[in-house]
Design a protein around this motif. Structure first.
Motif, short mmCIF file in Angstrom:
data_model
loop_
_atom_site.label_atom_id
_atom_site.label_comp_id
_atom_site.label_asym_id
_atom_site.label_seq_id
_atom_site.Cartn_x
_atom_site.Cartn_y
_atom_site.Cartn_z
N ARG A 128 -20.72 5.72 -50.58
CA ARG A 128 -19.78 4.93 -51.14
C ARG A 128 -20.19 3.54 -51.62
N ALA A 129 -21.43 3.15 -50.84
CA ALA A 129 -22.01 1.94 -51.23
C ALA A 129 -22.72 2.08 -52.72
N VAL A 130 -23.27 3.05 -52.85
CA VAL A 130 -23.68 3.38 -54.31
C VAL A 130 -22.61 3.12 -55.39
N GLU A 131 -21.32 3.81 -55.15
CA GLU A 131 -20.27 3.68 -56.07
C GLU A 131 -20.08 2.22 -56.28
N TYR A 132 -20.15 1.33 -55.11
CA TYR A 132 -19.70 -0.04 -55.37
C TYR A 132 -20.84 -0.76 -55.81
N GLN A 133 -22.20 -0.37 -55.92
CA GLN A 133 -23.15 -0.93 -56.53
C GLN A 133 -23.03 -0.57 -58.03
N ALA A 134 -22.75 0.47 -58.37
CA ALA A 134 -22.26 0.87 -59.85
C ALA A 134 -21.23 0.23 -60.34
N MET A 135 -19.96 0.09 -59.75
CA MET A 135 -18.92 -0.84 -60.20
C MET A 135 -19.34 -2.33 -60.39
N ALA A 136 -20.35 -2.77 -59.38
CA ALA A 136 -20.60 -4.28 -59.56
C ALA A 136 -21.51 -4.54 -60.72
N ALA A 137 -22.44 -3.53 -60.78
CA ALA A 137 -23.31 -3.50 -61.99
C ALA A 137 -22.75 -3.61 -63.37
N ALA A 138 -21.51 -2.81 -63.55
CA ALA A 138 -20.82 -2.46 -64.55
C ALA A 138 -19.83 -3.96 -64.87
N PHE B 217 -18.68 -14.17 -69.91
CA PHE B 217 -19.72 -15.38 -70.41
C PHE B 217 -20.97 -15.31 -69.54
N ASP B 218 -21.11 -15.02 -68.41
CA ASP B 218 -22.02 -14.99 -67.62
C ASP B 218 -22.66 -13.66 -67.53
N ARG B 219 -22.50 -12.53 -68.55
CA ARG B 219 -22.88 -11.11 -68.22
C ARG B 219 -24.49 -11.33 -67.99
N LEU B 220 -24.87 -10.18 -67.19
CA LEU B 220 -26.44 -10.06 -67.16
C LEU B 220 -26.92 -9.00 -67.97
N THR B 221 -27.97 -8.93 -68.30
CA THR B 221 -28.62 -7.63 -69.16
C THR B 221 -29.10 -6.79 -67.88
N PRO B 222 -29.25 -5.46 -68.55
CA PRO B 222 -29.62 -4.51 -67.82
C PRO B 222 -31.11 -4.89 -66.74
N ALA B 223 -31.86 -5.54 -67.58
CA ALA B 223 -33.24 -6.03 -66.79
C ALA B 223 -32.57 -6.82 -65.75
N ASP B 224 -31.68 -7.85 -65.77
CA ASP B 224 -31.52 -8.67 -64.84
C ASP B 224 -30.73 -8.10 -63.77
N ILE B 225 -30.07 -7.01 -64.12
CA ILE B 225 -29.39 -6.15 -62.90
C ILE B 225 -30.27 -5.61 -62.29
N ALA C 13 -30.75 1.04 -64.02
CA ALA C 13 -29.62 0.11 -64.01
C ALA C 13 -28.66 0.35 -65.00
N LYS C 14 -29.26 0.84 -66.34
CA LYS C 14 -28.26 1.21 -67.37
C LYS C 14 -27.49 2.24 -67.13
N LYS C 15 -28.08 3.30 -66.48
CA LYS C 15 -27.27 4.46 -65.86
C LYS C 15 -26.19 4.04 -64.79
N MET C 16 -26.48 2.99 -64.16
CA MET C 16 -25.60 2.67 -63.04
C MET C 16 -24.38 1.86 -63.64
N VAL C 17 -24.76 0.93 -64.67
CA VAL C 17 -23.70 0.44 -65.54
C VAL C 17 -22.62 1.45 -65.91
N GLU C 18 -23.15 2.44 -66.66
CA GLU C 18 -22.43 3.69 -67.13
C GLU C 18 -21.75 4.22 -66.44
N PHE C 19 -22.38 4.57 -65.07
CA PHE C 19 -21.49 5.38 -63.94
C PHE C 19 -20.38 4.13 -63.34
N GLY C 20 -20.71 3.02 -63.21
CA GLY C 20 -19.75 1.90 -62.69
C GLY C 20 -18.51 1.92 -63.76
N ARG C 21 -18.88 1.99 -64.90
CA ARG C 21 -17.72 1.94 -66.07
C ARG C 21 -17.04 3.15 -65.91
#
Length: 121
Positions: A61-71, A79-87, A98-106
């Motif tokens: 469950r925590a991984v799902e929340y991490q992914a949604m937060a990353a997305a 306006f304050d978005r972060l790059t995958p490197a920042d995340i 991080a890129k995979k987690m962003v996609e998973f979160g989306r």
């Protein structure tokens, strides 16, 4: 780097209750959810298994929340978005993870197949 262990095609389990740990018990390094006091090996196996399942469910469950937060943090509309490197730096991941987690979160936020917990790796 935080990596995620894939979960088989199973319905989401409800975790066993993680009984309250008094402060003095939690400060004792030998104390762990009162498992050390269970003498019957059958009862010990049962309670330890309950805790294992509870921690796995909580971690999933925590991984799902991490992914949604990353997305959300990577959303180009922010306006304050972060790059995958920042995340990746903030979460102590690799940039590829991080890129995979962003996609998973989306996917999770769209209500896609991610709800069945597709491992982002």
């Amino acid at each position: 780097m935080a990596e995620h262990t894939p979960r088989q095609e199973q319905p989401r389990l409800r975790p066993a209750p993680l009984l309250f740990e008094p402060a003095e018990a939690a400060s004792d390094p030998e104390h762990f959810f009162d498992l050390e006091s269970i003498e019957d090996p059958r009862a010990l196996l049962e309670r330890a298994t309950e805790l294992t399942l509870a921690f796995r469910a909580a971690a999933d469950r925590a991984v799902e929340y991490q992914a949604m937060a990353a997305a959300q943090l990577a959303d180009p509309r922010r306006f304050d978005r972060l790059t995958p490197a920042d995340i990746a730096e903030r979460a102590e991941w690799t940039e590829d993870y991080a890129k995979k987690m962003v996609e998973f979160g989306r996917d999770l936020m769209r209500g896609g197949e991610g709800r069945e917990h597709v491992d982002p790796v």
